[in-house]
Each structure stands twice: as structure tokens, then as C-alpha cells.
Design a protein around this motif. Structure first.
Motif, mmCIF file in Angstrom:
data_model
loop_
_atom_site.group_PDB
_atom_site.id
_atom_site.type_symbol
_atom_site.label_atom_id
_atom_site.label_comp_id
_atom_site.label_asym_id
_atom_site.label_seq_id
_atom_site.Cartn_x
_atom_site.Cartn_y
_atom_site.Cartn_z
ATOM 1 N N ILE A 1 75.202 -18.895 1.429
ATOM 2 C CA ILE A 1 74.020 -19.733 1.613
ATOM 3 C C ILE A 1 74.504 -21.063 2.173
ATOM 4 O O ILE A 1 75.385 -21.700 1.591
ATOM 5 C CB ILE A 1 73.282 -19.977 0.286
ATOM 6 N N LEU A 2 73.955 -21.481 3.302
ATOM 7 C CA LEU A 2 74.326 -22.754 3.900
ATOM 8 C C LEU A 2 73.272 -23.811 3.590
ATOM 9 O O LEU A 2 72.072 -23.534 3.610
ATOM 10 C CB LEU A 2 74.463 -22.611 5.419
ATOM 11 N N ILE A 3 73.731 -25.023 3.297
ATOM 12 C CA ILE A 3 72.829 -26.156 3.114
ATOM 13 C C ILE A 3 73.204 -27.222 4.144
ATOM 14 O O ILE A 3 74.388 -27.474 4.372
ATOM 15 C CB ILE A 3 72.888 -26.728 1.683
ATOM 16 N N THR A 4 72.207 -27.831 4.759
ATOM 17 C CA THR A 4 72.496 -28.735 5.867
ATOM 18 C C THR A 4 71.327 -29.665 6.149
ATOM 19 O O THR A 4 70.189 -29.386 5.760
ATOM 20 C CB THR A 4 72.808 -27.920 7.138
ATOM 21 N N PHE A 5 71.615 -30.768 6.842
ATOM 22 C CA PHE A 5 70.566 -31.629 7.376
ATOM 23 C C PHE A 5 70.202 -31.222 8.799
ATOM 24 O O PHE A 5 69.225 -31.702 9.360
ATOM 25 C CB PHE A 5 71.032 -33.095 7.389
ATOM 26 N N ASP A 6 71.012 -30.342 9.388
ATOM 27 C CA ASP A 6 70.881 -30.014 10.804
ATOM 28 C C ASP A 6 69.813 -28.960 11.070
ATOM 29 O O ASP A 6 69.705 -27.970 10.352
ATOM 30 C CB ASP A 6 72.222 -29.494 11.351
ATOM 31 N N LYS A 7 69.071 -29.163 12.150
ATOM 32 C CA LYS A 7 68.078 -28.190 12.589
ATOM 33 C C LYS A 7 68.445 -27.577 13.948
ATOM 34 O O LYS A 7 67.644 -26.884 14.551
ATOM 35 C CB LYS A 7 66.699 -28.850 12.704
ATOM 36 N N GLU A 8 69.667 -27.835 14.414
ATOM 37 C CA GLU A 8 70.052 -27.356 15.728
ATOM 38 C C GLU A 8 69.968 -25.833 15.812
ATOM 39 O O GLU A 8 70.470 -25.117 14.940
ATOM 40 C CB GLU A 8 71.480 -27.798 16.084
ATOM 41 N N GLU A 9 69.337 -25.353 16.872
ATOM 42 C CA GLU A 9 69.183 -23.914 17.061
ATOM 43 C C GLU A 9 70.534 -23.217 17.167
ATOM 44 O O GLU A 9 70.709 -22.099 16.661
ATOM 45 C CB GLU A 9 68.365 -23.648 18.322
ATOM 46 N N GLU A 10 71.520 -23.877 17.792
ATOM 47 C CA GLU A 10 72.841 -23.272 17.963
ATOM 48 C C GLU A 10 73.499 -22.981 16.615
ATOM 49 O O GLU A 10 74.102 -21.921 16.420
ATOM 50 C CB GLU A 10 73.741 -24.198 18.786
ATOM 51 N N LEU A 11 73.376 -23.919 15.674
ATOM 52 C CA LEU A 11 73.953 -23.707 14.345
ATOM 53 C C LEU A 11 73.259 -22.558 13.631
ATOM 54 O O LEU A 11 73.894 -21.733 12.979
ATOM 55 C CB LEU A 11 73.846 -24.984 13.505
ATOM 56 N N TYR A 12 71.939 -22.524 13.753
ATOM 57 C CA TYR A 12 71.167 -21.443 13.131
ATOM 58 C C TYR A 12 71.575 -20.092 13.711
ATOM 59 O O TYR A 12 71.776 -19.120 12.973
ATOM 60 C CB TYR A 12 69.682 -21.696 13.349
ATOM 61 N N ILE B 1 68.417 -18.141 -4.116
ATOM 62 C CA ILE B 1 69.392 -17.332 -4.843
ATOM 63 C C ILE B 1 68.777 -16.020 -5.305
ATOM 64 O O ILE B 1 69.383 -14.949 -5.174
ATOM 65 C CB ILE B 1 69.967 -18.113 -6.039
ATOM 66 N N SER B 2 67.548 -16.076 -5.821
ATOM 67 C CA SER B 2 66.902 -14.860 -6.323
ATOM 68 C C SER B 2 66.678 -13.842 -5.208
ATOM 69 O O SER B 2 66.735 -12.637 -5.445
ATOM 70 C CB SER B 2 65.571 -15.208 -7.001
ATOM 71 N N GLN B 3 66.420 -14.325 -3.999
ATOM 72 C CA GLN B 3 66.243 -13.430 -2.860
ATOM 73 C C GLN B 3 67.587 -12.879 -2.382
ATOM 74 O O GLN B 3 67.742 -11.680 -2.156
ATOM 75 C CB GLN B 3 65.553 -14.175 -1.708
ATOM 76 N N VAL B 4 68.545 -13.772 -2.226
ATOM 77 C CA VAL B 4 69.852 -13.389 -1.684
ATOM 78 C C VAL B 4 70.569 -12.393 -2.590
ATOM 79 O O VAL B 4 71.206 -11.452 -2.111
ATOM 80 C CB VAL B 4 70.719 -14.647 -1.462
ATOM 81 N N LYS C 1 89.857 -16.051 -4.071
ATOM 82 C CA LYS C 1 90.435 -15.860 -5.399
ATOM 83 C C LYS C 1 89.415 -15.355 -6.427
ATOM 84 O O LYS C 1 89.690 -14.423 -7.188
ATOM 85 C CB LYS C 1 91.040 -17.177 -5.891
ATOM 86 N N LEU C 2 88.230 -15.966 -6.431
ATOM 87 C CA LEU C 2 87.257 -15.704 -7.500
ATOM 88 C C LEU C 2 86.230 -14.633 -7.147
ATOM 89 O O LEU C 2 85.566 -14.095 -8.029
ATOM 90 C CB LEU C 2 86.526 -17.004 -7.873
ATOM 91 N N LYS C 3 86.082 -14.348 -5.850
ATOM 92 C CA LYS C 3 85.131 -13.330 -5.381
ATOM 93 C C LYS C 3 83.732 -13.524 -5.977
ATOM 94 O O LYS C 3 83.189 -12.620 -6.629
ATOM 95 C CB LYS C 3 85.661 -11.925 -5.689
ATOM 96 N N PRO C 4 83.130 -14.691 -5.770
ATOM 97 C CA PRO C 4 81.791 -14.938 -6.324
ATOM 98 C C PRO C 4 80.729 -14.079 -5.655
ATOM 99 O O PRO C 4 80.916 -13.620 -4.521
ATOM 100 C CB PRO C 4 81.567 -16.417 -6.022
ATOM 101 N N THR C 5 79.632 -13.885 -6.345
ATOM 102 C CA THR C 5 78.501 -13.178 -5.745
ATOM 103 C C THR C 5 77.950 -13.975 -4.569
ATOM 104 O O THR C 5 77.638 -13.413 -3.509
ATOM 105 C CB THR C 5 77.365 -12.996 -6.775
ATOM 106 N N ILE C 6 77.835 -15.288 -4.769
ATOM 107 C CA ILE C 6 77.234 -16.176 -3.783
ATOM 108 C C ILE C 6 78.098 -17.422 -3.608
ATOM 109 O O ILE C 6 78.658 -17.942 -4.574
ATOM 110 C CB ILE C 6 75.810 -16.598 -4.223
ATOM 111 N N TYR D 1 69.709 -20.199 4.399
ATOM 112 C CA TYR D 1 69.876 -21.394 5.226
ATOM 113 C C TYR D 1 68.840 -22.407 4.746
ATOM 114 O O TYR D 1 67.639 -22.222 4.955
ATOM 115 C CB TYR D 1 69.644 -21.033 6.691
ATOM 116 N N ILE D 2 69.298 -23.446 4.048
ATOM 117 C CA ILE D 2 68.393 -24.394 3.404
ATOM 118 C C ILE D 2 68.668 -25.805 3.912
ATOM 119 O O ILE D 2 69.824 -26.226 4.012
ATOM 120 C CB ILE D 2 68.568 -24.367 1.879
#
Length: 210
Positions: free
Chosen positions: A79-90, A115-118, A45-50, A101-102
Motif C-alpha cells: 500500500i503506497l501513501i503519498t501527496f502526489d497525484k502524478e499519473e506517471e507515479l500511479y 487494509i480490509s480490502q487489500v 526478513k519479516l514477510k509481513p502480509t502488508i 494507493y492512498i
């Protein structure tokens, strides 16, 4: 350009914390959600930049939203934020064209830089996750590096330093068209796909070998 942002996380404190922090820094937060279905509807609906999304949410995960955004060509950078370090998710994040991916424990410290990079089309991945992936999957020099010429290796090294095509062209005194031709050849030799982030991510993870 006015950067607009949608944030989604099923943990109210995390959602409120990120929203308040980014608002205090002058970012334009145009929507927030506590589940994936609502988040995706807001993006459409809003079509955000990020869109800043938790990976694990009810009804629709952050990865599923990223996949839908890619398939439907919505244009929003995820941009994804997570506690997970699983290689499959990455790996899935890379496959779906995720730009950032943070890890959650570093979210406040890294989100502004991310954000400044993305927003200018550069991928950003937490140094912690990059270090983890290097130690677990990239202990040896990738054999594919031997396929690249000296000129191509030089360009990959500059890409790993977050240099744009214009930066590379200026530094090497060549045209952007030549840089883009080299990038195309590198992507082909490394058997990467043509998403804008793929070569940048590969170069970042392999920069110690360049």
C-alpha cells in the motif's frame, strides 16, 4: 488469519501517527522504518502480509520497493501513501502490482478500509485519486468497452462494485470456472496484464461508463 504490517515513512510524525492509530485499532505492526532500504530489509526478513510505504523515501522509494517485491515474488501486498497525484507515479504503482494507493491527507480516514480490502486481495485506491484520474484521462468512454459482450460488461460492472468471483457466480447463477473464463477473456480483450489487481483497477476507474 493474523494480518502483519510493516510501515515506512521518512516523516517521523506520519510514521508515529499511522503506527499508533493502527495499533490502537488492533492491527499487528511488526516493524517500522524511516527509509526505504531498511523497509525493504524488514519486508524480506519479516514477510509481513502488508507493507504501508511512503512513495518518496531516502535510499529506496516506495515504488522501487514494490518493484522489488514483485520481481522477487515476496508475497507482501504493498500500500503506497503519498501527496502526489502524478499519473506517471500511479501508472508505475499499477505496473508493479501495488494493491493500495492512498493520498496522505486522507490516510487516517481511509487506511482501515484499505487494509480490509487489500487483505482479501481487492485493490483500494483513494476516491480522490480515482476522481482525479477520471477527470484528467478518462473524459470519454474507452473504445475497448465496445469489444466486450453483454455478459462480459455485466461481469466488469460487478467487479467495479468490488464483487468477488464467488459473489459474481452466485449473482449470475453460473460457476466460478465460468466467471474466471470470462475474466480471462476480458483481460485479453482489454490488453491488460494478468496481475490480480489489473482488471479490478481498470473496472473501478471506468465504472461510470459501465
Amino acid at each position: 488469519m493474523n494480518t502483519t504490517i510493516v510501515i515506512a515513512d521518512d516523516h517521523p510524525l506520519m510514521l508515529r501517527g499511522l503506527t499508533d492509530f493502527l495499533t490502537s485499532k488492533g492491527f499487528n505492526i511488526i516493524g517500522s522504518a524511516e527509509d526505504g532500504k531498511t523497509a525493504y530489509n524488514l519486508i524480506v526478513k519479516l514477510k509481513p502480509t502488508i507493507a504501508i510505504l511512503d512513495i518518496r523515501m531516502p535510499y529506496k522509494t516506495g515504488l522501487e520497493i514494490a518493484e522489488d517485491c514483485k520481481r522477487n515474488e515476496l508475497g507482501t501486498k504493498v500500500i503506497l501513501i503519498t501527496f502526489d497525484k502524478e499519473e506517471e507515479l500511479y501508472d508505475k504503482a499499477v505496473e508493479y502490482g501495488v494493491y493500495g494507493y492512498i493520498l496522505k491527507e486522507f490516510a487516517i480516514e481511509e487506511i482501515e478500509t484499505c487494509i480490509s480490502q487489500v487483505v482479501i486481495g481487492k485493490p483500494y485506491f483513494s476516491e480522490e485519486i480515482a476522481s482525479y484520474l477520471k477527470s484528467s484521462t478518462l473524459e470519454n468512454k474507452p473504445e475497448t468497452l465496445d469489444l466486450l459482450t453483454k455478459s462480459e460488461l455485466r461481469i466488469v460492472k460487478l467487479i467495479a462494485e468490488n464483487k468477488t468471483s464467488q459473489d459474481i457466480a452466485d449473482e449470475l447463477s453460473i460457476s466460478i470456472r465460468t466467471v474466471d473464463k470470462h475474466r480471462s477473456n476480458i483481460v485479453h480483450k482489454l490488453k491488460l496484464d494478468n496481475r490480480p489487481t489489473s482488471l479490478s483497477i481498470w473496472a473501478t476507474l471506468n465504472k461510470d461508463f459501465l
